[in-house]
Design an enzyme around this catalytic site. Structure first.
Site, short mmCIF file in Angstrom:
data_model
loop_
_atom_site.label_atom_id
_atom_site.label_comp_id
_atom_site.label_asym_id
_atom_site.label_seq_id
_atom_site.Cartn_x
_atom_site.Cartn_y
_atom_site.Cartn_z
N ILE A 2 0.91 -1.15 0.00
CA ILE A 2 0.00 0.00 0.00
C ILE A 2 0.95 1.19 0.00
O ILE A 2 1.90 1.24 0.79
CB ILE A 2 -0.95 -0.01 1.23
CG1 ILE A 2 -1.83 1.24 1.28
CG2 ILE A 2 -0.20 -0.15 2.54
CD1 ILE A 2 -2.91 1.19 2.41
N SER A 3 0.75 2.15 -0.92
CA SER A 3 1.68 3.27 -1.03
C SER A 3 1.68 4.11 0.24
O SER A 3 0.71 4.14 0.99
CB SER A 3 1.32 4.16 -2.22
OG SER A 3 1.31 3.43 -3.41
N GLN A 4 2.79 4.83 0.42
CA GLN A 4 2.93 5.77 1.54
C GLN A 4 1.87 6.87 1.38
O GLN A 4 1.62 7.33 0.25
CB GLN A 4 4.33 6.34 1.38
CG GLN A 4 4.78 7.25 2.45
CD GLN A 4 6.17 7.80 2.13
OE1 GLN A 4 6.91 7.24 1.31
NE2 GLN A 4 6.51 8.88 2.78
#
Ligand code: SAH
Length: 215
Positions: free
Chosen positions: A63-65
């Site tokens: 999950i992206s930052q």
């Protein structure tokens, strides 16, 4: 699906962090403050859900930052009701941020496991997001054209189908590069045959891979 005052407090803090890092778009900041990111993560990471960090979500993906999610969304320059194509549904978190910003979201994921997990979660959270199991390199020709397109995995090149499926005046946000880091690019379609490309610094993504759907 529990969202506590403590979670809400941590989200307020995350909003402040993103503001300090340069995110200015109020709709984006509001979305980050509203969405229970901890529900998109494995229980084991719940305590850390509101740190500005990427996490593993299974199937070798992340999950992206939050900063990256916010930055990519800001670069889309969304207006309400725009039709947006996302490549790489992953956990579904970025899709929900787009939906909170008023977009009509179509999202493609090539990993069956992630597609099967994100789809029910998004509907349980009340989002009307159309999710597809397939290859993002091809876009979604039968639903084109799109006002905006966002790619959430590092692409070795800009897939031509995604430019084709963009409306004139539309923007594609895509991290491009094959190494550890990618350059965030915006591709604005200025006419049926011309694009204008701008660069927005370096980011880290998992790679955009060739078709796996159905295999
Ligand atoms: N937007 C996601 C980020 C997921 S990471 C989130 O908010 O959680 C990138 C995702 O792109 C991964 O889930 C990966 O499986 C997916 N992906 C990689 N190549 C793809 C392709 N060709 N088509 C569609 N999805 C792809």
């Amino acid at each position: 699906m529990i969202d506590t005052f403590r979670h809400k407090g941590m989200r307020k803090q995350l909003r402040r962090v993103l503001l300090l890092k340069g995110i200015k778009n109020i709709a984006v900041l509001d979305a980050i403050e509203k969405i229970p990111r901890h529900l998109f993560l494995d229980k084991a990471f719940e305590e850390h859900a509101y740190e500005d960090k990427a996490f593993r979500i299974g199937a070798g993906q992340t999950i992206s930052q939050p900063y990256t999610v916010a930055k990519q969304t800001e670069l889309l320059e969304l207006k309400r009701n725009e039709k947006v194509l996302e490549i790489g549904t992953g956990s579904g978190y970025q899709s929900s941020v787009l939906a909170e910003c008023g977009a009509r979201v179509y999202s493609i994921e090539r990993q069956k496991l992630l597609h099967d997990t994100a789809r029910p979660l998004l509907s349980e959270l009340g989002y009307n997001i159309k999710t597809f199991y397939g290859d993002g390199y091809l876009g979604l020709p039968s639903y084109a054209p799109f006002d905006k397109v966002i790619v959430t995995a590092g692409a070795p090149f800009i897939p031509p189908a995604l430019i084709e499926q963009l409306k004139v005046g539309g923007i594609l946000v895509i991290p491009v590069g094959e190494g550890k880091e990618q350059v965030m690019k915006t591709v604005t379609k200025i006419s049926a045959t011309e694009v204008e490309i701008k660069e927005h610094g370096e980011f880290r993504f998992v790679p955009l891979l060739e078709d796996k759907a159905g295999k």
